[in-house]
Design a protein around this motif. Structure first.
Motif, PDB file in Angstrom:
ATOM      1  N   LEU A   1      -9.714   0.399   8.536  1.00 55.94           N
ATOM      2  CA  LEU A   1     -10.783  -0.568   8.219  1.00 55.94           C
ATOM      3  C   LEU A   1     -10.094  -1.815   7.678  1.00 55.94           C
ATOM      4  N   LYS A   2     -10.209  -2.882   8.459  1.00 62.66           N
ATOM      5  CA  LYS A   2      -9.621  -4.148   8.038  1.00 62.66           C
ATOM      6  C   LYS A   2     -10.739  -4.999   7.467  1.00 62.66           C
ATOM      7  N   TRP A   3     -10.561  -5.486   6.226  1.00 65.77           N
ATOM      8  CA  TRP A   3     -11.621  -6.239   5.564  1.00 65.77           C
ATOM      9  C   TRP A   3     -12.012  -7.444   6.410  1.00 65.77           C
TER      10      TRP A   3
ATOM     11  N   LEU B   1      -0.868   2.053   7.382  1.00 69.16           N
ATOM     12  CA  LEU B   1      -0.945   3.024   6.282  1.00 69.16           C
ATOM     13  C   LEU B   1      -1.526   4.365   6.717  1.00 69.16           C
TER      14      LEU B   1
ATOM     15  N   GLY C   1      -8.967  -0.121   1.108  1.00 65.89           N
ATOM     16  CA  GLY C   1      -7.577  -0.430   0.741  1.00 65.89           C
ATOM     17  C   GLY C   1      -6.911   0.726   0.027  1.00 65.89           C
ATOM     18  N   SER C   2      -7.024   1.919   0.603  1.00 61.50           N
ATOM     19  CA  SER C   2      -6.623   3.157  -0.090  1.00 61.50           C
ATOM     20  C   SER C   2      -5.129   3.281  -0.311  1.00 61.50           C
ATOM     21  N   GLY C   3      -4.305   2.642   0.494  1.00 59.57           N
ATOM     22  CA  GLY C   3      -2.843   2.750   0.353  1.00 59.57           C
ATOM     23  C   GLY C   3      -2.388   4.170   0.616  1.00 59.57           C
TER      24      GLY C   3
ATOM     25  N   ASP D   1      -7.668   1.905   5.376  1.00 61.37           N
ATOM     26  CA  ASP D   1      -6.658   0.863   5.141  1.00 61.37           C
ATOM     27  C   ASP D   1      -6.238   0.333   6.511  1.00 61.37           C
ATOM     28  N   LEU D   2      -5.224  -0.498   6.505  1.00 55.56           N
ATOM     29  CA  LEU D   2      -4.702  -1.056   7.755  1.00 55.56           C
ATOM     30  C   LEU D   2      -4.019   0.041   8.574  1.00 55.56           C
TER      31      LEU D   2
ATOM     32  N   GLY E   1       0.799  -1.225   0.000  1.00 56.51           N
ATOM     33  CA  GLY E   1       0.000   0.000   0.000  1.00 56.51           C
ATOM     34  C   GLY E   1       0.833   1.276   0.000  1.00 56.51           C
TER      35      GLY E   1
ATOM     36  N   ALA F   1      -9.365   0.305  -5.632  1.00 58.96           N
ATOM     37  CA  ALA F   1      -8.374   0.136  -6.700  1.00 58.96           C
ATOM     38  C   ALA F   1      -7.438  -0.993  -6.300  1.00 58.96           C
ATOM     39  N   ASP F   2      -7.384  -1.987  -7.146  1.00 53.95           N
ATOM     40  CA  ASP F   2      -6.517  -3.144  -6.931  1.00 53.95           C
ATOM     41  C   ASP F   2      -6.721  -3.813  -5.570  1.00 53.95           C
TER      42      ASP F   2
ATOM     43  N   TRP G   1      -0.645   2.406  -7.227  1.00 54.11           N
ATOM     44  CA  TRP G   1      -0.771   1.364  -8.256  1.00 54.11           C
ATOM     45  C   TRP G   1      -1.442   1.955  -9.488  1.00 54.11           C
TER      46      TRP G   1
ATOM     47  N   VAL H   1       2.822   2.452  -2.183  1.00 54.49           N
ATOM     48  CA  VAL H   1       3.027   3.063  -3.502  1.00 54.49           C
ATOM     49  C   VAL H   1       1.679   3.167  -4.224  1.00 54.49           C
TER      50      VAL H   1
ATOM     51  N   ALA I   1      -5.086   2.664  -9.488  1.00 54.00           N
ATOM     52  CA  ALA I   1      -5.503   3.849  -8.721  1.00 54.00           C
ATOM     53  C   ALA I   1      -5.453   5.095  -9.605  1.00 54.00           C
TER      54      ALA I   1
HETATM   55  C1  LIG Z   1      -2.435  -3.491  -4.177  1.00 56.10           C
HETATM   56  S1  LIG Z   1      -2.592  -2.341  -2.859  1.00 56.10           S
HETATM   57  C2  LIG Z   1      -3.585  -1.079  -3.602  1.00 56.10           C
HETATM   58  C3  LIG Z   1      -3.428   0.238  -2.906  1.00 56.10           C
HETATM   59  C4  LIG Z   1      -4.204   1.398  -3.549  1.00 56.10           C
HETATM   60  N1  LIG Z   1      -5.622   1.110  -3.610  1.00 56.10           N
HETATM   61  C5  LIG Z   1      -3.697   1.677  -4.943  1.00 56.10           C
HETATM   62  O1  LIG Z   1      -4.298   1.145  -5.899  1.00 56.10           O
HETATM   63  O2  LIG Z   1      -2.703   2.414  -5.071  1.00 56.10           O
HETATM   64  C6  LIG Z   1      -3.769  -3.176  -1.783  1.00 56.10           C
HETATM   65  C7  LIG Z   1      -4.153  -2.377  -0.550  1.00 56.10           C
HETATM   66  O3  LIG Z   1      -5.030  -3.180   0.244  1.00 56.10           O
HETATM   67  C8  LIG Z   1      -4.674  -3.038   1.618  1.00 56.10           C
HETATM   68  N2  LIG Z   1      -5.056  -4.247   2.362  1.00 56.10           N
HETATM   69  C9  LIG Z   1      -4.511  -5.495   2.274  1.00 56.10           C
HETATM   70  N3  LIG Z   1      -5.099  -6.331   3.127  1.00 56.10           N
HETATM   71  C10 LIG Z   1      -6.057  -5.628   3.772  1.00 56.10           C
HETATM   72  C11 LIG Z   1      -7.025  -5.945   4.770  1.00 56.10           C
HETATM   73  N4  LIG Z   1      -7.112  -7.162   5.290  1.00 56.10           N
HETATM   74  N5  LIG Z   1      -7.851  -4.972   5.193  1.00 56.10           N
HETATM   75  C12 LIG Z   1      -7.770  -3.707   4.671  1.00 56.10           C
HETATM   76  N6  LIG Z   1      -6.884  -3.334   3.730  1.00 56.10           N
HETATM   77  C13 LIG Z   1      -6.031  -4.282   3.286  1.00 56.10           C
HETATM   78  C14 LIG Z   1      -3.163  -2.876   1.579  1.00 56.10           C
HETATM   79  O4  LIG Z   1      -2.663  -2.279   2.764  1.00 56.10           O
HETATM   80  C15 LIG Z   1      -2.986  -2.008   0.343  1.00 56.10           C
HETATM   81  O5  LIG Z   1      -3.046  -0.651   0.651  1.00 56.10           O
END
Ligand SMILES: C[S@@+](CC[C@H](N)C(=O)[O-])C[C@H]1O[C@@H](n2cnc3c(N)ncnc32)[C@H](O)[C@@H]1O
Length: 206
Positions: A114-116, A90, A65-67, A86-87, A31, A132-133, A35, A33, A38
């Motif tokens: 927010l953890k999924w 982040l 999952g905003s990163g 996000d976690l 997260g 996104a992703d 992607w 960087v 995004a």
């Molecule tokens: C591939 S990255 C995409 C980040 C951002 N959306 C982008 O496209 O630049 C996936 C994101 O999902 C978050 N993530 C992974 N597992 C997660 C969970 N269990 N709960 C919440 N977020 C999570 C990661 O921390 C990361 O920021």
């Protein structure tokens, strides 16, 4: 001004010439960087807003999952009231990016953990959910989305390792409760688009 070691900036120009400046970290989890999906989703939001002025103004948005927070921050520059999530790890990066781009926001933006798969009770169902992703946890969407929520999900198709199976499973489960429609590529931003990056518009089955 020079950035701190390990920090590098991704700039994204809006149609009006304003620059979003998003800090990324050279070490850390996925997260840290921005992607490509995004960028594609951010520019798509801007294009939608140009086509249908006022679409996001005053609307509630939750990004999952905003990163770095780039997509949610773009939505907040279009007037939306956004919660980027996000976690725990982040949160500082998202808060820094919100703060650094605050002059461009015409709506609001806050960061939250927010953890999924965990409780989302303190977040009311928003008008929009952005992803996104992040195609992993369809149950968070079920918890968060009302019948009026529009989900915009952008993802890069991946053909290696377990990715195709993860994608297949996510969409199989999602289609139990939701309807998915792909946004044709000619509706994506003219410059920021790619054949292997898809945008889906998803809503609860009526
Ligand atoms: C591939 S990255 C995409 C980040 C951002 N959306 C982008 O496209 O630049 C996936 C994101 O999902 C978050 N993530 C992974 N597992 C997660 C969970 N269990 N709960 C919440 N977020 C999570 C990661 O921390 C990361 O920021």
């Amino acid at each position: 001004m020079a950035e701190a070691p390990g920090v590098f900036v991704r700039e994204l120009e809006r149609g009006d010439g304003a620059l979003l400046e998003i800090r990324q970290l050279s070490s850390g989890d996925v997260g840290c960087v921005v992607w490509d999906a995004a960028i594609v989703l951010s520019k798509f939001l801007e294009r939608r807003e140009r086509a249908e002025s006022g679409l996001f103004a005053g609307r509630s948005v939750v990004e999952l999952g905003s990163g770095t927070g780039i997509v949610g921050i773009m939505a907040a520059t279009l007037g939306a009231n956004v919660t980027v999530t996000d976690l725990e790890d982040l949160q500082d990066l998202m808060k820094t990016n919100i703060e650094n781009n605050s002059a461009l926001l015409t709506g609001s933006c806050q960061a939250k953990v927010l953890k999924w798969g965990e409780d989302v009770v303190d977040l009311p169902s928003p008008d929009y959910i952005l992803m996104a992703d992040c195609i992993y946890y369809e149950e968070t969407l079920r918890d968060l989305a009302s019948s009026d929520t529009c989900i915009l999900c952008c993802y890069e198709e991946r053909t290696t390792g377990k990715n195709p199976e993860i994608e297949r499973k996510f969409f199989e489960l999602l289609r139990i409760d939701f309807e998915c429609e792909e946004v044709p590529i000619d509706k994506h931003d003219e410059e920021y688009r790619s054949e292997d990056i898809h945008i889906l518009q998803i809503c609860r089955k009526k």
